[in-house]
Design an enzyme around this catalytic site. Structure first.
Site, PDB file in Angstrom:
ATOM      1  N   ASP A 176      30.533 -24.853  15.349  1.00  0.00           N
ATOM      2  CA  ASP A 176      29.933 -24.893  14.007  1.00  0.00           C
ATOM      3  C   ASP A 176      30.703 -25.913  13.177  1.00  0.00           C
ATOM      4  O   ASP A 176      30.306 -27.062  13.067  1.00  0.00           O
ATOM      5  CB  ASP A 176      29.955 -23.511  13.364  1.00  0.00           C
ATOM      6  CG  ASP A 176      29.319 -23.501  11.976  1.00  0.00           C
ATOM      7  OD1 ASP A 176      28.835 -24.567  11.523  1.00  0.00           O
ATOM      8  OD2 ASP A 176      29.309 -22.452  11.311  1.00  0.00           O
ATOM      9  N   ASP A 232      31.432 -14.572  15.442  1.00  0.00           N
ATOM     10  CA  ASP A 232      31.802 -15.829  14.792  1.00  0.00           C
ATOM     11  C   ASP A 232      33.210 -15.684  14.236  1.00  0.00           C
ATOM     12  O   ASP A 232      33.444 -14.905  13.315  1.00  0.00           O
ATOM     13  CB  ASP A 232      30.811 -16.147  13.671  1.00  0.00           C
ATOM     14  CG  ASP A 232      31.093 -17.485  12.996  1.00  0.00           C
ATOM     15  OD1 ASP A 232      32.021 -18.193  13.438  1.00  0.00           O
ATOM     16  OD2 ASP A 232      30.389 -17.819  12.037  1.00  0.00           O
ATOM     17  N   LYS A 252      23.601 -27.236  10.850  1.00  0.00           N
ATOM     18  CA  LYS A 252      23.311 -26.791   9.488  1.00  0.00           C
ATOM     19  C   LYS A 252      22.969 -28.017   8.648  1.00  0.00           C
ATOM     20  O   LYS A 252      23.714 -29.005   8.655  1.00  0.00           O
ATOM     21  CB  LYS A 252      24.504 -26.049   8.877  1.00  0.00           C
ATOM     22  CG  LYS A 252      24.786 -24.700   9.517  1.00  0.00           C
ATOM     23  CD  LYS A 252      26.004 -24.041   8.901  1.00  0.00           C
ATOM     24  CE  LYS A 252      26.270 -22.692   9.561  1.00  0.00           C
ATOM     25  NZ  LYS A 252      27.547 -22.093   9.082  1.00  0.00           N
ATOM     26  N   GLU A 279      31.114 -18.081  18.399  1.00  0.00           N
ATOM     27  CA  GLU A 279      30.988 -19.259  17.547  1.00  0.00           C
ATOM     28  C   GLU A 279      32.333 -19.674  16.976  1.00  0.00           C
ATOM     29  O   GLU A 279      33.083 -18.840  16.467  1.00  0.00           O
ATOM     30  CB  GLU A 279      30.004 -18.957  16.410  1.00  0.00           C
ATOM     31  CG  GLU A 279      29.729 -20.111  15.489  1.00  0.00           C
ATOM     32  CD  GLU A 279      28.650 -19.793  14.471  1.00  0.00           C
ATOM     33  OE1 GLU A 279      28.428 -20.632  13.569  1.00  0.00           O
ATOM     34  OE2 GLU A 279      28.029 -18.707  14.555  1.00  0.00           O
ATOM     35  N   LYS A 325      31.081 -11.190  12.065  1.00  0.00           N
ATOM     36  CA  LYS A 325      32.250 -11.997  11.767  1.00  0.00           C
ATOM     37  C   LYS A 325      33.504 -11.323  12.328  1.00  0.00           C
ATOM     38  O   LYS A 325      33.679 -10.098  12.211  1.00  0.00           O
ATOM     39  CB  LYS A 325      32.402 -12.188  10.259  1.00  0.00           C
ATOM     40  CG  LYS A 325      31.262 -12.971   9.619  1.00  0.00           C
ATOM     41  CD  LYS A 325      31.257 -14.418  10.062  1.00  0.00           C
ATOM     42  CE  LYS A 325      30.219 -15.228   9.300  1.00  0.00           C
ATOM     43  NZ  LYS A 325      30.257 -16.668   9.665  1.00  0.00           N
TER      44      LYS A 325
END
Length: 357
Positions: free
Chosen positions: A240, A189, A264, A215, A161
């Site tokens: 995402d 991400d 997802k 991401e 992250k």
């Protein structure tokens, strides 16, 4: 076969330690476990994990959403997925995690009725999928140590992250690369943490440490910005939060705004919609990753892994939620081999046994 009852139970499992992303801090996995009962005695299990930082839903709302749909679903055949989705859509707009819970339970019943594991019903390419492992935002030293430990356990891809500021993000990625060596893939991400122009500048610096992909670098609504970043960087860019539904996927594909797309189940409303998203991407030559919410348990991860293992256009997985849980609340389903390989049960459905007592 007819649905006779739908029961929902809120489950809250502490994480082993708080997990920080650019949007906030997560301390517990909070989800709604659904049991769909039928007149033939076949029972299906599902999960709705709302992920408030991503979807804007919370657990009480997800539980309430399932209860709202209940009266429209009782009496339907759970194997008639088009009828199930039509009923859920008429009952309420959006509510993807609530719909995902019912969707997963219906696929569980479908597999049990057919006498096959769900991954075979969905395509049957493999009975396993390999996942990365995510390192939350912390000091560079702490993140590097965690990444090194995961690699020692057998992981070959680290997702880290980022999304705070250039100096700190570069320090984090540099420390991780130095700790894990050149052979390990690194994904970053940003969770919408940058503007488009800042993203291009930051990614250029981060890629000195050999990134596989980046991401969601920009806010979910900034599709023009996402397109700008994709066209002005050499690193693969993945959406995402910018993609919840197949309509979103089509828009992103039409704009050529991404290189890869993260699906997802809790964002899109379950396996049925995820299949649509993947089909759109595959037709356009865009590969997909199958991801999960931090809040998911082994129920949601099993369902997602079943889809990810089954079809060839899903080439990556970020299905690491269970590694951060202090306990697994559900018996059965997938199991983990060699640290990063999620292997699916060969029993009909998802192989779920029920809640741990």
């Amino acid at each position: 076969m007819k649905i006779t009852d739908i029961k929902v139970q809120a489950v809250e499992v502490p994480l082993k330690e708080p997990f920080r992303i650019s949007l906030g801090v997560i301390t517990h996995a909070k989800s709604a476990i659904v049991t769909v009962e039928t007149d033939e005695g076949v029972v299906g299990y599902g999960e709705g994990a709302p992920g408030i930082l991503i979807t804007g839903e919370n657990l009480p709302g997800t539980v309430a959403g399932i209860e709202i749909m209940k009266s429209d679903l009782i009496g339907l055949d759970p194997r008639d997925l088009e009828s199930i989705y039509r009923a859920m859509g008429k009952s309420q707009a959006h509510a993807p995690s609530a719909k995902a819970a019912v969707d997963i339970a219906c696929y569980d019943i479908l597999g049990k009725s057919a006498g096959m594991p769900v991954y075979k019903l969905l395509g049957g390419l493999n009975n396993y999928i390999e996942t990365d492992i995510t390192v939350g935002i912390d000091t560079p030293e702490t993140m590097a140590a965690k990444a090194k430990d995961w690699v020692a356990k057998g992981f070959t891809t680290i997702k880290t992250k980022v999304g705070t500021n250039l100096e700190d993000d570069v320090a984090r990625v540099k420390a991780i690369r130095c700790a894990v060596g050149p052979q390990v893939k690194i994904r970053v991400d940003a969770n919408q943490g940058w503007s488009a122009k800042d993203a291009v500048r930051i990614i250029e610096h981060l890629n000195e440490y050999d990134l596989e992909l980046v991401e969601q670098p920009v806010p979910y609504y900034d599709i023009a910005g996402l397109e700008y970043v994709t066209k002005h960087t050499d690193v693969l860019i993945m959406s995402d939060e910018s993609c919840f539904t197949s309509h979103d996927a089509l828009h992103l594909i039409e704009r050529r705004a991404i290189d890869v797309l993260n699906i997802k189940l809790m964002k899109c409303g379950g396996i049925r919609e995820a299949l649509k998203i993947n089909a759109i991407c595959e037709a356009a030559g865009v590969e997909c990753m199958l991801g999960c919410m931090v809040e998911e348990t082994n129920v949601g991860v099993t369902a997602a892994a079943s889809l990810g293992a089954a079809v060839k256009n899903i080439t990556r997985a970020d299905l690491d939620a269970t590694f951060s849980l202090s306990a697994l609340p559900f018996k059965g389903g997938m199991h983990v081999e060699n640290a990063n390989r999620i292997t699916l049960a060969e029993e009909p459905g998802f192989g779920f046994k029920g809640l741990e007592k």
